[in-house]
Design an enzyme around this catalytic site. Sequence first.
Site, mmCIF file in Angstrom:
data_model
loop_
_atom_site.group_PDB
_atom_site.id
_atom_site.type_symbol
_atom_site.label_atom_id
_atom_site.label_comp_id
_atom_site.label_asym_id
_atom_site.label_seq_id
_atom_site.Cartn_x
_atom_site.Cartn_y
_atom_site.Cartn_z
ATOM 1 C CB THR A 301 -0.948 0.010 1.216
ATOM 2 O OG1 THR A 301 -1.783 -1.150 1.149
ATOM 3 C CG2 THR A 301 -1.847 1.248 1.204
ATOM 4 C CG PHE A 303 0.291 4.749 3.652
ATOM 5 C CD1 PHE A 303 0.772 3.469 3.391
ATOM 6 C CD2 PHE A 303 -0.818 4.880 4.466
ATOM 7 C CE1 PHE A 303 0.151 2.343 3.914
ATOM 8 C CE2 PHE A 303 -1.445 3.768 5.002
ATOM 9 C CZ PHE A 303 -0.969 2.495 4.725
HETATM 10 O O1 PRE Z 1 -7.350 -0.557 7.956
HETATM 11 C C1 PRE Z 1 -6.147 -0.314 8.051
HETATM 12 O O2 PRE Z 1 -5.382 -0.963 8.777
HETATM 13 C C2 PRE Z 1 -5.592 0.776 7.267
HETATM 14 O O3 PRE Z 1 -4.569 1.284 7.620
HETATM 15 C C3 PRE Z 1 -6.290 1.200 6.005
HETATM 16 C C4 PRE Z 1 -5.801 0.454 4.773
HETATM 17 C C5 PRE Z 1 -6.364 1.129 3.480
HETATM 18 O O4 PRE Z 1 -7.111 2.073 3.556
HETATM 19 O O5 PRE Z 1 -6.008 0.633 2.405
HETATM 20 C C6 PRE Z 1 -4.343 0.534 4.684
HETATM 21 C C7 PRE Z 1 -3.592 -0.480 4.223
HETATM 22 C C8 PRE Z 1 -4.199 -1.724 3.733
HETATM 23 O O6 PRE Z 1 -4.254 -1.587 2.330
HETATM 24 C C9 PRE Z 1 -5.563 -1.931 4.221
HETATM 25 C C10 PRE Z 1 -6.277 -0.922 4.752
#
Ligand code: PRE
Length: 427
Positions: A301, A303
Amino acid sequence: MHTLTPPYPNPINYLNRASHSVIRVSPTRFRVKCSYGFETAGFSQGFGVNRVDWQSSNAILASKVMSQQEDFPAGGSGDNNVAAVNGNNAAVTNLNLVPVKQEGNNSKPLPPKPLSISDLSPAPMHGSQLRVAYQGVPGAYSEAAAGKAYPNGEAIPCDQFEVAFQAVELWIADRAVLPVENSLGGSIHRNYDLLLRHRLHIVGEVQLPVHHCLLALPGVRKEFLTRVISHPQALAQCEHSLTKLGLNVAREAVDDTAGAAEFVAANGLRDTAAIASARAAQLYGLQVLADGIQDDPNNVTRFVMLAREPIIPRTDRPFKTSIVFAHDKGTSVLFKVLSAFAFRNISLTKIESRPHRSRPIRVVDDESEGTAKHFEYLFYIDFQASMAEVRAQNALAEVQEFTTFLRVLGSYPIDMTPWSPSCPRED
Ligand SMILES: O=C(O)C(=O)C[C@]1(C(=O)O)C=C[C@@H](O)C=C1
């Protein structure tokens, strides 16, 4: 349509244009006037004309956050340096993680409630530690990303993405770290929309390998499960693995992965599992029923780090620049914009379109054929160059000619940390 000139014709102006002053326009309203001509507006509960007055006269939220933290001194839970997410200890070791209450031990602290919209009011600065807002509760991947981005920061949980934006705008936090895209689940559209609605700058990015676990109460077996809950992105990232595990059960979306784990634990649910991190399992006392259940071991992911001020773009390391634009003649402009980058050998790393919410439909009448209703879009592009580079400035000058709206969201270093994919799942 509101038209903005490109704010970065050269790196010097980039800096000058970023400076702004707070202007009081009524007792309860302030406006931030930027030197490059556009303005951002906001509200407070009363403040002085300078930042210090403004901060110190509105101490509500930060005091709340601080008093919660003073009740729970660092190290109280022994969890302050837990860094189990993705097994990447370097990522979060120094983050001051929020302590969490342990089952059956009243002397241990309760986790602070995430910030919510009703908590937000401007606040004074406390100390010099960088305060980093993220969405979710402790154990969320966003908390780990905040730790990777700002290893010595203080992580501040927020219950919604928008609250994290506002926390920075109101000086409650200094930075926000928010997900924008995942390699399997795709874009987090909400944050694209919020980037435009708010006036924060992208000052960096972090890419976090996301290693999901299936968590349940101790003693629960897979056969007992009738439901799996998690953040919609996490459910999407584990779709096939859940089926392979024989879990053809209801899948329900909640606000964040760690929140799902907390929910299962707090309600003693023996028929429900959560998809979340190994750190969430530790924090909320759950067992790991299956480890590494993301559909792709290289699940990542991305950020973005957001701040009130932009950073100075540089050329001594790889930079990326994020822009958003629109044109009142619709999608026909896209080819021209892309060519402005192609001619200068600037690679694009991401392109995203979102509905143009202030003018979503363009009606085109044709006497002989009838009326066509075209959907209108905002286009978000990330390109691999720094705004300190002449070729990037020229490309944007050209893009401006083709567009009726253009905004640079930020020019920032590319995350170049060594690749450390999640461990593959053993089937
Ligand atoms: O729910 C979490 O733990 C988050 O940090 C959010 C979140 C997102 O929004 O994509 C972050 C990383 C992962 O892809 C899954 C969920």
